[in-house]
Structure formats: C-alpha cells, structure tokens
Scaffold this motif. Structure first.
Motif, PDB file in Angstrom:
ATOM      1  N   ARG A   9       0.835  -1.203   0.000  1.00  0.00           N
ATOM      2  CA  ARG A   9       0.000   0.000   0.000  1.00  0.00           C
ATOM      3  C   ARG A   9       0.876   1.262   0.000  1.00  0.00           C
ATOM      4  O   ARG A   9       0.544   2.240  -0.650  1.00  0.00           O
ATOM      5  CB  ARG A   9      -0.909  -0.002   1.210  1.00  0.00           C
ATOM      6  N   PHE A 107     -10.058  -2.499 -10.276  1.00  0.00           N
ATOM      7  CA  PHE A 107      -8.800  -1.894  -9.824  1.00  0.00           C
ATOM      8  C   PHE A 107      -8.311  -2.490  -8.515  1.00  0.00           C
ATOM      9  O   PHE A 107      -9.098  -2.934  -7.671  1.00  0.00           O
ATOM     10  CB  PHE A 107      -8.999  -0.384  -9.583  1.00  0.00           C
TER      11      PHE A 107
ATOM     12  N   GLN B  39     -13.524   7.468  -6.792  1.00  0.00           N
ATOM     13  CA  GLN B  39     -12.377   7.137  -5.959  1.00  0.00           C
ATOM     14  C   GLN B  39     -12.483   7.891  -4.638  1.00  0.00           C
ATOM     15  O   GLN B  39     -12.132   9.057  -4.549  1.00  0.00           O
ATOM     16  CB  GLN B  39     -11.065   7.494  -6.666  1.00  0.00           C
ATOM     17  N   SER B  42     -10.293   6.321   0.449  1.00  0.00           N
ATOM     18  CA  SER B  42      -9.679   5.000   0.624  1.00  0.00           C
ATOM     19  C   SER B  42      -8.847   4.585  -0.587  1.00  0.00           C
ATOM     20  O   SER B  42      -8.104   3.609  -0.543  1.00  0.00           O
ATOM     21  CB  SER B  42     -10.763   3.942   0.855  1.00  0.00           C
ATOM     22  N   ARG B  43      -8.983   5.335  -1.689  1.00  0.00           N
ATOM     23  CA  ARG B  43      -8.234   5.145  -2.944  1.00  0.00           C
ATOM     24  C   ARG B  43      -8.769   4.046  -3.845  1.00  0.00           C
ATOM     25  O   ARG B  43      -8.316   3.911  -4.973  1.00  0.00           O
ATOM     26  CB  ARG B  43      -6.747   4.878  -2.677  1.00  0.00           C
ATOM     27  N   GLN B  44      -9.683   3.242  -3.381  1.00  0.00           N
ATOM     28  CA  GLN B  44     -10.198   2.164  -4.223  1.00  0.00           C
ATOM     29  C   GLN B  44     -11.096   2.729  -5.314  1.00  0.00           C
ATOM     30  O   GLN B  44     -12.093   3.385  -5.033  1.00  0.00           O
ATOM     31  CB  GLN B  44     -10.993   1.177  -3.359  1.00  0.00           C
ATOM     32  N   MET B  45     -10.752   2.469  -6.551  1.00  0.00           N
ATOM     33  CA  MET B  45     -11.570   2.923  -7.679  1.00  0.00           C
ATOM     34  C   MET B  45     -12.780   2.005  -7.811  1.00  0.00           C
ATOM     35  O   MET B  45     -12.639   0.781  -7.928  1.00  0.00           O
ATOM     36  CB  MET B  45     -10.749   2.881  -8.977  1.00  0.00           C
TER      37      MET B  45
END
Lengths: 116, 113
Positions: A9, A107, B39, B42-45
C-alpha cells in the motif's frame, strides 16, 4: 468477491534502486494494466498486457518495464527509481470478451510510492 | 477516445441535493463503452455506472444517472439525493480503442452536510 491485489500500500525507496510493484488478480482476466495517478493529471497508462508474456507500451512507458509470466500476475518494474517517479500506482484488470472493454476495469487499491 | 475533458476540477453540493459532473471526449469510434468511476479517500476505484454508446437510453444506477449525447460526445453524471458518502474524486473513462479506457483528470466532489 473478485479481487485485484497490489502487494504494497505504501513503499519508500531510494533513488537508483530497482523497484518491483506486484499485482495479482483472481478473476482469470486476460487484460492487465498499470496506471500512474498524479494530482491534476488523472490516470496515465504506463503499460498493459493482453496475454501472458505479452506487453504493450502505454502513454508514459519511459523509465518502466513490465513482466507477465503468469496470467494472474503483472509486475511493474522501475529499473532505476528517480524522484519524479514518486506517485500513486494503480493496477487494473479486465476480461476480454471480444467487445472491447465492455465491463470496464477492476482496480487494485493502489501503491503510493515515494522515492527519496 | 483519445482525449477526455472534465472541465470541473472541483464541485460541491449540499446533502440531499442534485449535482451534475460534466465530461466531454473525442473519439472516431462508433461503438464503444463509457464509464464513470468513483475514488473515495480510501483510494479504491469503484465503478459507478456504464453506458453503451449504441444504446440511446441513458444508463441509471439507483441515484446515479448519465446524460449521454453521442453526437456532442458528452457524457455527464448526475447524482441525485447526494449523500456524505458520495464525496470522492470522480473520473470519466470512455473506451479508448480495443480494450483500453482513457481517463479524464477527475472532478473532486465535496458533499456539505
């Protein structure tokens, strides 16, 4: 639940180091992609692969290479890391159904790489 | 698509109100797909909605809908009854030939309570 897993991460590396970013998907997808995400620039394609041992350059391949020895794994390699490669790296996969990217991408959660 | 333009770097909306995010693109294809991704911090797309260019009917997914104007190459996202959890970066992504998607630079959406 389908998944794309990126091994790290957060990552901090030194200038000149060889860096490996790993991505694994469990969906039996043919296509895999590496993007770089920077504020104000969106997502830019680095490399992609349509099949095992196959790779094609994206829009910004300079300073990067990739490896796809197995269908589920797509690795991004920074041959000699530089500070301008500090960024968020996103891996994605998609199935190939003869209709192009009809289902979009799945993703990973991204790797934030800092090169010092 | 070769280029994607999201002309609003930032937008804000009051909770429960409606907001529209714009996207225009350039393509020479006749059949293709278009997507909006979200997005969060949390950055998850996360895939929000998908549109097939050959379908005239605009796609809807619960509170999310699109206004797809093929001739104008416009693909806007409407979020109704905005919720705090809708706060995120939103990316427009038309198909860019073969299996690739081309992403816009994103719109940062803030939802005010």
């Amino acid at each position: 639940d389908v998944k794309v897993t990126q091994s790290s991460r957060y990552l901090v590396k030194r200038t000149g180091e060889k860096v490996f970013l790993e991505c694994v998907q469990d969906m039996d997808h043919e296509n895999m992609f590496w993007y770089r995400q920077d504020p104000g620039l969106g997502l830019r394609l680095i490399y992609f692969s349509y099949d095992v041992k196959m790779k094609e350059k994206g829009d910004i391949p300079e300073g990067y290479s990739v490896s796809r020895e197995k269908k589920e794994r797509f690795s991004l390699i920074l041959e000699s890391a530089s500070t301008n490669q500090t960024s968020m790296y996103l891996c994605a996969s998609s199935m190939s159904d003869g209709q192009g990217a009809s289902e979009g991408y799945t993703f990973g959660s991204g790797t934030r790489l800092t090169v010092v | 698509a070769q280029t994607v333009t999201q002309s609003q770097p930032e937008m804000s909306v009051q909770e429960a109100e409606t907001v529209t995010l714009s996207c225009t693109y350039d393509t020479s294809e006749s059949d293709y797909y278009l997507f909006w991704y979200k997005q969060p911090p949390s950055r998850q797309m996360i895939l929000v909605i998908r549109q097939e260019a050959y379908k005239q009917q605009n796609a809807t997914e619960n509170r999310f809908s699109v206004n797809f104007q093929k001739a104008a190459k416009s693909f806007s996202l409407k979020i109704s009854d905005s919720q705090l959890g809708d706060a995120a970066m939103y990316f427009c992504a038309p198909q860019g030939g073969s299996e690739k998607l081309v992403f816009g630079k994103g719109t940062k959406l803030t939802v005010n309570p």
